[in-house]
Structure formats: structure tokens, C-alpha cells
Design a protein around this motif. Sequence first.
Motif, short mmCIF file in Angstrom:
data_model
loop_
_atom_site.label_atom_id
_atom_site.label_comp_id
_atom_site.label_asym_id
_atom_site.label_seq_id
_atom_site.Cartn_x
_atom_site.Cartn_y
_atom_site.Cartn_z
N LEU A 91 0.83 -1.20 0.00
CA LEU A 91 0.00 0.00 0.00
C LEU A 91 0.87 1.26 0.00
N TYR A 92 1.93 1.22 0.77
CA TYR A 92 2.86 2.35 0.79
C TYR A 92 3.48 2.55 -0.60
N ARG A 93 3.86 1.44 -1.24
CA ARG A 93 4.46 1.53 -2.57
C ARG A 93 3.47 2.06 -3.60
N VAL A 94 2.24 1.57 -3.55
CA VAL A 94 1.23 2.03 -4.51
C VAL A 94 0.95 3.52 -4.33
N THR A 95 0.83 3.95 -3.08
CA THR A 95 0.59 5.38 -2.83
C THR A 95 1.74 6.23 -3.34
N THR A 96 2.96 5.75 -3.17
CA THR A 96 4.13 6.47 -3.67
C THR A 96 4.13 6.52 -5.19
N ILE A 97 3.75 5.43 -5.83
CA ILE A 97 3.70 5.41 -7.30
C ILE A 97 2.62 6.36 -7.82
N VAL A 98 1.53 6.51 -7.07
CA VAL A 98 0.52 7.51 -7.44
C VAL A 98 1.14 8.90 -7.43
N GLN A 99 1.94 9.18 -6.42
CA GLN A 99 2.64 10.47 -6.38
C GLN A 99 3.54 10.64 -7.61
N MET A 100 4.21 9.57 -7.99
CA MET A 100 5.06 9.63 -9.18
C MET A 100 4.23 9.95 -10.42
N GLY A 101 3.03 9.39 -10.48
CA GLY A 101 2.13 9.72 -11.60
C GLY A 101 1.80 11.20 -11.60
N GLY A 102 1.62 11.78 -10.41
CA GLY A 102 1.36 13.22 -10.33
C GLY A 102 2.53 14.03 -10.85
N VAL A 103 3.76 13.57 -10.57
CA VAL A 103 4.94 14.26 -11.09
C VAL A 103 4.93 14.27 -12.61
N LEU A 104 4.57 13.15 -13.22
CA LEU A 104 4.53 13.07 -14.68
C LEU A 104 3.46 14.01 -15.26
N VAL A 105 2.32 14.08 -14.58
CA VAL A 105 1.28 15.01 -15.04
C VAL A 105 1.79 16.44 -14.94
N LEU A 106 2.43 16.76 -13.83
CA LEU A 106 3.00 18.11 -13.66
C LEU A 106 4.01 18.41 -14.77
N ALA A 107 4.90 17.45 -15.03
CA ALA A 107 5.92 17.65 -16.06
C ALA A 107 5.28 17.91 -17.42
N ALA A 108 4.17 17.23 -17.70
CA ALA A 108 3.48 17.40 -18.98
C ALA A 108 2.93 18.81 -19.14
N GLY A 109 2.66 19.48 -18.04
CA GLY A 109 2.08 20.81 -18.11
C GLY A 109 3.07 21.95 -17.97
N VAL A 110 4.35 21.63 -17.81
CA VAL A 110 5.35 22.67 -17.56
C VAL A 110 5.43 23.66 -18.73
N HIS A 111 5.47 23.15 -19.95
CA HIS A 111 5.60 24.05 -21.11
C HIS A 111 4.43 25.01 -21.19
N ASP A 112 3.21 24.50 -21.07
CA ASP A 112 2.03 25.37 -21.16
C ASP A 112 2.04 26.42 -20.06
#
Length: 394
Positions: A91-112
Amino acid sequence: MSTTVLSRFGLVRMSGRDPHQQHRVASPLELFFDLVFVIAVSQASQNLHHGIAEGHAGAAVLSYVMIFFAIWWAWMNFTWFASAFDTDDWLYRVTTIVQMGGVLVLAAGVHDAMADGQWATVTWGYVIMRLAMVTQWMRLAVSDPELRAVALRYAIGIASVQCLWVVRIAFSAEVQFWTFWPAMLLEVLVPVWAERARTTPWHPHHIAERYSLFVLILLGESLLASANAIIDALNSGEHAEGVVGLAAAGLVLAAGVWWMYFSHEYGEQLDSTRTGFGFGYAHYLLFAAVGAISAGIEVELDLLSGEPEHFTATTASLSLSVPVAVFMAVVWLILLRTRISGTASAVFLLATAAVVACAMLPVVTVVGAALCVVLAVATIEVQRIRRSRRASAA
């Protein structure tokens, strides 16, 4: 929930870890977590370079500061939580991987965000990361009655500020800009308020190692971005001598940054919540400066490659010298100030000021900055050698 029930689901009861545990090191999950941030930092640095090159230096720097806050704050909050409460179950690992998904979403929006002032994607990525942390704190509140008060404070504080971030994106870009700063202030005040209930049991040497590893990641991203740009310039066959000189100076700057940061061990100085806050928060400027160095080198490369239409030689010089000087000032303030003599500090700070002064002489900026960094490193090494000799004599 009882330990028996938890074990049936493959879970571990979340509670505070021993802050004095011997040989505590970063876990593979933490290292994996850090790698995702390379993408976001790279996007921020590249867009900082493009913004300066296109003649929008002020706006590019401001948006970089805002983007880097989201990157740094999400990374830092997970790092300190993991230091105190890492269970490493599924559960700790899955929650952390969700955070990593958030980082990728953030990175996708940096240019805009940095180019067009459209912050929606960055905001949603950030909120995903922060709500995952709310889940972690709520799990701690359920698991450990002794730490419930501080866990609930963190969960309530973080969740409340996320509501403000989400509401902001319904307004104009101008409103989003001005409301960013109070929202940022509320974010950084949440831990200050929460830790008053009870100090979380973070591990000083583990924290020092985690910050050191992130500096290495930032340096790696900077070296990669700079090397790719320089290799492309060399392949074009133009201004080869200048490009080689810039590459050599860039390597000296990166090596100097590494040398200054890793000249001492810092875990033992994190002996209280007060020093922990000072150490953690000041690294925002330090991390942002290291992340911006590659942008400065690329702007200098643009200057070498032809006559720039949208920026001056002084702007190019400042884009490199300011991040280097900011790094040096912060590393002295939080890491070196109490470890080197007053004379050595004076020399180090003079070298820091000279880095910025070199920007006023664009012809010698990169070489001059590299020489100033060499002087600062030599000052630290002389101090280290003298201390070693005194220790041997004693």
C-alpha cells in the motif's frame, strides 16, 4: 486495525521509525521516486532556457521559481515522511507510485505553464501528489494513536490548501499568479503548525543522504542537458573553439558545485526541528539554482552560435552566473558557515560575489565564473587539510 488483520492483507502497522537506526540508507523505492523528478526538472530547465533566449527572461525566471516550488515541495514532503514512517509494504508503494504519476502530469504541463501561463495541468499534477500524501498521513493517524494529532494536522492542512490550488485555476492567469504566493506560504506553514503537536521521528543522516542524492540527480540532469546542447553545436562545426571552452568551463562549474556540497558530512547538524526546517527550506533555493545552471550554459551557447535577436550578452552572462552565485551563497549559509574559519568564509563570499561581477564582463563570464568556483573549492580544501593536520597532531 489489529496487527493480525493487517498482516492478512500484507500490510505493516505504520508507526514512527527509530530516528537513531544504524546504517539507515535510502531505499530502492526512494531512489525510483527521485528519478521521476528528473523529467519535471528537465522540463523546467529547458523552458527557462527558451524563455530567456526568446527575450522573456523576467517572466521565465518567475515561472521557473513557481514550477520549481511545486517540484521541490512535493519531493521534500515525501522525503521527510518516508524518513519517519516508511513501511515499504504494497500500500505504501502504490501510494508512492501515485505520487510519481502526479509528477509526470505536472511535467506534462510545464511548457504550457511557462510559455502560455496555462497552469491547469501543473496544478492537477501537484494536487495528485499532495492528496497521495494526505492518504499517507491518514493511514498514520489510524495506525498510531500517539502520532494521531500530528498526522491529522498534516492531513487537514494539506487537504485544505489543495482546495485553494484547485479553485485558483477557475480564474484568469493574472489572478492565478497573484494567488500563488499566499497559497505557497500556506503550504510551507503546514509543517510548522503540524509539528507543534508532536515532532515526527525523522532520521537526520537519512535526510542528509536524501538531499545529497537529489543534488546528484540535479547535477546529472544539468550535465546531460548541457552536454547534448554542446555536442549538437560541435557537430554543426561552427565556433568550435568557443564551444570547447564553454564545455570545459561547464564541467568545472558542475564539479565545483559537487565539491562544495559534498565537502562535509551534514547529518550531525540536523539535531532539532529548528535546524531541520532551516536545512530543508533553504534547499529550495539551492536545488533551483543547480537546476538552472544548465539553462545558463545553453543560453551562453546560443550567444556563441550566432547573433541573438532577443537577449543581450549581459543577459546571457547573468543567466549562468546568478544560479552559480545563489548556490554558493546558500551552501555557505546552511552547510559551510560553521565549518570554515572567518577568513575562509570571507574568501568564499568574495568568490561568490565575483561570480556575479563576471557577468558585467561578458567576454570572460564563463571562464571567470569557473575560476571563482575553483578559488572557493581551494579555500574549502585548505580548511579541510588544516583541520585534518590539527586532528592528527592532537
